[in-house]
Design a protein around this motif. Structure first.
Motif, PDB file in Angstrom:
ATOM      1  N   THR A   2       0.951  -1.063   0.074  1.00  0.00           N
ATOM      2  CA  THR A   2      -0.008  -0.045  -0.144  1.00  0.00           C
ATOM      3  C   THR A   2       0.799   1.166   0.158  1.00  0.00           C
ATOM      4  OG1 THR A   2      -1.697  -1.206   1.239  1.00  0.00           O
ATOM      5  CG2 THR A   2      -1.693   1.317   1.206  1.00  0.00           C
ATOM      6  N   ALA A   3       0.488   2.310  -1.034  1.00  0.00           N
ATOM      7  CA  ALA A   3       1.175   3.421  -0.892  1.00  0.00           C
ATOM      8  C   ALA A   3       1.224   4.324   0.427  1.00  0.00           C
ATOM      9  CB  ALA A   3       0.819   4.097  -1.992  1.00  0.00           C
ATOM     10  N   ILE A   4       2.160   5.127   0.547  1.00  0.00           N
ATOM     11  CA  ILE A   4       2.074   5.937   1.920  1.00  0.00           C
ATOM     12  C   ILE A   4       1.467   7.017   1.313  1.00  0.00           C
ATOM     13  CG2 ILE A   4       3.195   7.432   3.425  1.00  0.00           C
ATOM     14  CD1 ILE A   4       5.577   5.526   2.943  1.00  0.00           C
ATOM     15  N   ARG A   5       0.138   7.526   1.966  1.00  0.00           N
ATOM     16  CA  ARG A   5      -0.738   8.629   1.671  1.00  0.00           C
ATOM     17  C   ARG A   5      -0.064   9.864   2.522  1.00  0.00           C
ATOM     18  NH1 ARG A   5      -5.583   7.129  -0.488  1.00  0.00           N
ATOM     19  NH2 ARG A   5      -6.602   8.560   0.883  1.00  0.00           N
ATOM     20  N   VAL A   6       0.037  10.930   1.620  1.00  0.00           N
ATOM     21  CA  VAL A   6       0.687  12.202   2.196  1.00  0.00           C
ATOM     22  C   VAL A   6      -0.350  13.374   1.753  1.00  0.00           C
ATOM     23  CG1 VAL A   6       2.521  13.870   2.060  1.00  0.00           C
ATOM     24  CG2 VAL A   6       3.017  11.137   1.981  1.00  0.00           C
ATOM     25  N   LEU A   7      -0.453  14.173   2.889  1.00  0.00           N
ATOM     26  CA  LEU A   7      -1.155  15.659   2.745  1.00  0.00           C
ATOM     27  C   LEU A   7      -0.127  16.817   2.690  1.00  0.00           C
ATOM     28  CD1 LEU A   7      -3.842  17.335   2.359  1.00  0.00           C
ATOM     29  CD2 LEU A   7      -3.986  17.022   4.940  1.00  0.00           C
ATOM     30  N   PRO A  27       8.653   5.462  -5.752  1.00  0.00           N
ATOM     31  CA  PRO A  27       7.521   4.666  -5.566  1.00  0.00           C
ATOM     32  C   PRO A  27       7.085   4.299  -4.316  1.00  0.00           C
ATOM     33  CG  PRO A  27       9.578   3.800  -6.931  1.00  0.00           C
ATOM     34  CD  PRO A  27       9.761   5.136  -6.238  1.00  0.00           C
ATOM     35  N   GLY A  28       5.834   4.026  -4.099  1.00  0.00           N
ATOM     36  CA  GLY A  28       5.007   3.822  -2.774  1.00  0.00           C
ATOM     37  C   GLY A  28       4.591   5.263  -1.969  1.00  0.00           C
ATOM     38  N   ILE A  29       4.791   6.311  -2.289  1.00  0.00           N
ATOM     39  CA  ILE A  29       4.392   7.475  -1.892  1.00  0.00           C
ATOM     40  C   ILE A  29       3.295   8.159  -2.778  1.00  0.00           C
ATOM     41  CG2 ILE A  29       5.063   9.882  -0.946  1.00  0.00           C
ATOM     42  CD1 ILE A  29       7.601   8.738  -0.310  1.00  0.00           C
ATOM     43  N   ASN A 116      12.797  10.517   2.914  1.00  0.00           N
ATOM     44  CA  ASN A 116      13.282   9.376   4.250  1.00  0.00           C
ATOM     45  C   ASN A 116      12.332   9.663   5.406  1.00  0.00           C
ATOM     46  OD1 ASN A 116      15.062   7.605   5.640  1.00  0.00           O
ATOM     47  ND2 ASN A 116      15.266   9.463   6.903  1.00  0.00           N
ATOM     48  N   ALA A 117      12.077  11.167   5.580  1.00  0.00           N
ATOM     49  CA  ALA A 117      11.218  11.732   6.713  1.00  0.00           C
ATOM     50  C   ALA A 117       9.730  11.000   6.683  1.00  0.00           C
ATOM     51  CB  ALA A 117      11.387  12.967   6.716  1.00  0.00           C
ATOM     52  N   VAL A 118       9.307  10.921   5.355  1.00  0.00           N
ATOM     53  CA  VAL A 118       7.964  10.425   5.244  1.00  0.00           C
ATOM     54  C   VAL A 118       7.870   9.162   5.337  1.00  0.00           C
ATOM     55  CG1 VAL A 118       6.249  10.193   3.329  1.00  0.00           C
ATOM     56  CG2 VAL A 118       7.167  12.287   3.710  1.00  0.00           C
ATOM     57  N   GLN A 119       8.790   8.570   4.766  1.00  0.00           N
ATOM     58  CA  GLN A 119       8.974   6.651   5.199  1.00  0.00           C
ATOM     59  C   GLN A 119       9.166   6.555   6.584  1.00  0.00           C
ATOM     60  OE1 GLN A 119      12.105   5.987   2.402  1.00  0.00           O
ATOM     61  NE2 GLN A 119      10.690   5.587   0.821  1.00  0.00           N
ATOM     62  N   VAL A 120       9.843   7.229   7.492  1.00  0.00           N
ATOM     63  CA  VAL A 120      10.076   6.841   8.641  1.00  0.00           C
ATOM     64  C   VAL A 120       8.815   7.454   9.748  1.00  0.00           C
ATOM     65  CG1 VAL A 120      11.269   7.822  10.688  1.00  0.00           C
ATOM     66  CG2 VAL A 120      12.603   7.331   8.588  1.00  0.00           C
ATOM     67  N   LEU A 121       8.134   8.316   9.218  1.00  0.00           N
ATOM     68  CA  LEU A 121       6.988   8.678   9.985  1.00  0.00           C
ATOM     69  C   LEU A 121       5.803   7.819   9.826  1.00  0.00           C
ATOM     70  CD1 LEU A 121       8.381  11.266  10.738  1.00  0.00           C
ATOM     71  CD2 LEU A 121       6.408  12.628  10.394  1.00  0.00           C
ATOM     72  N   ALA A 122       5.915   7.112   8.435  1.00  0.00           N
ATOM     73  CA  ALA A 122       4.856   6.244   7.967  1.00  0.00           C
ATOM     74  C   ALA A 122       4.896   5.151   8.751  1.00  0.00           C
ATOM     75  CB  ALA A 122       4.569   6.135   6.507  1.00  0.00           C
ATOM     76  N   ARG A 123       6.081   4.555   9.109  1.00  0.00           N
ATOM     77  CA  ARG A 123       6.326   3.202   9.515  1.00  0.00           C
ATOM     78  C   ARG A 123       6.169   3.377  11.381  1.00  0.00           C
ATOM     79  NH1 ARG A 123      11.592   3.422   6.972  1.00  0.00           N
ATOM     80  NH2 ARG A 123      12.510   4.085   8.928  1.00  0.00           N
ATOM     81  N   GLY A 124       5.625   4.631  11.726  1.00  0.00           N
ATOM     82  CA  GLY A 124       5.211   4.708  13.125  1.00  0.00           C
ATOM     83  C   GLY A 124       6.405   5.373  13.754  1.00  0.00           C
TER      84      GLY A 124
END
Length: 229
Positions: A2-7, A27-29, A116-124
């Motif tokens: 599932t893609a990371i959903r960003v606002l 890919p994935g965002i 990287n920041a978006v990916q880190v936060l998406a992981r919790g």
């Protein structure tokens, strides 16, 4: 996957466009919406259910700090908030963290750092590195006015939650408040890093905290650590 959903939330359309290009090239965002002020951001978040909100600080109307507070106090699932600003001001950092932000990044960061920041936060996880955690603690030691007094008596709810911690978990919490990384805690306590990670997860779960940065703030607010220690 599932893609990371960003606002994206920024009052400058050109800035939002730049962030969109950077993030959607990965890919994935997926960028699910844009807002130019905090009020619109809160409304769009309820409609689009983003995993991560990239939040500006200074905007007309409701600013990013108030919007962050509302988003992180809302109904589940709550998005992780990455505060992005051109202002390297410590009061913004403290206020953003206390409002519930999971990360803080300056707008002059590289595209790779943003992704990287978006990916880190998406992981919790929290974005702030141990080095920046130590910077927060150093400000406690200097008597920073942007944070509440340390060594205050713990609130009843906090006292009840703390009673659920084992002696080892309280020890780990104290070392978190000293700004130590999992590896440093492992060396101090002669434990494996995986074991330390488990203890940290249990501390966060029992205290109802989102990440280790909130654990640091909790420790100081409830008298578990003293400024300058």
């Amino acid at each position: 996957m599932t893609a990371i959903r960003v606002l994206l939330v920024d009052d400058q359309e050109l800035v939002r466009a730049g962030f969109r290009i950077i993030l959607e090239s990965e890919p994935g965002i997926r960028v699910v919406g844009e807002a130019g002020d905090g009020e619109t951001a809160v409304r769009l978040a309820e409609q689009t259910h983003p995993d991560v909100v990239c939040m500006d600080v200074q905007m007309p109307g409701m600013d990013g700090l108030e919007a962050t507070r509302l988003l992180t106090a809302g109904v589940e699932p709550r998005p992780a908030v990455l505060v992005l600003t051109t202002f390297n001001r410590e009061d913004y950092l403290f206020t953003a963290l206390r409002a519930g932000a999971s990360g803080f990044l300056l707008k002059n960061a590289s595209p790779e750092e943003l992704v990287n920041a978006v990916q880190v936060l998406a992981r919790g996880d929290a974005l702030l590195a141990p080095e920046l955690t130590r910077h927060v603690i150093a400000r406690f030691g200097q008597g920073a006015t942007a944070v509440p007094p340390a060594a205050a008596p713990a609130a009843p709810a906090a006292t009840s939650a703390l009673a659920e911690l084992t002696d080892r978990e309280r020890e780990v919490l104290g070392l978190l408040a000293a700004g130590m990384s999992n590896g440093e805690i492992a060396k101090r306590l002669y434990l494996g890093e995986a074991t330390v990670k488990t203890h940290v997860s249990k501390v966060l779960l029992k205290l109802g905290l989102r990440d280790r940065i909130q654990a640091v703030i909790f420790a100081y607010e409830n008298g578990l650590a003293v400024r300058g220690e």
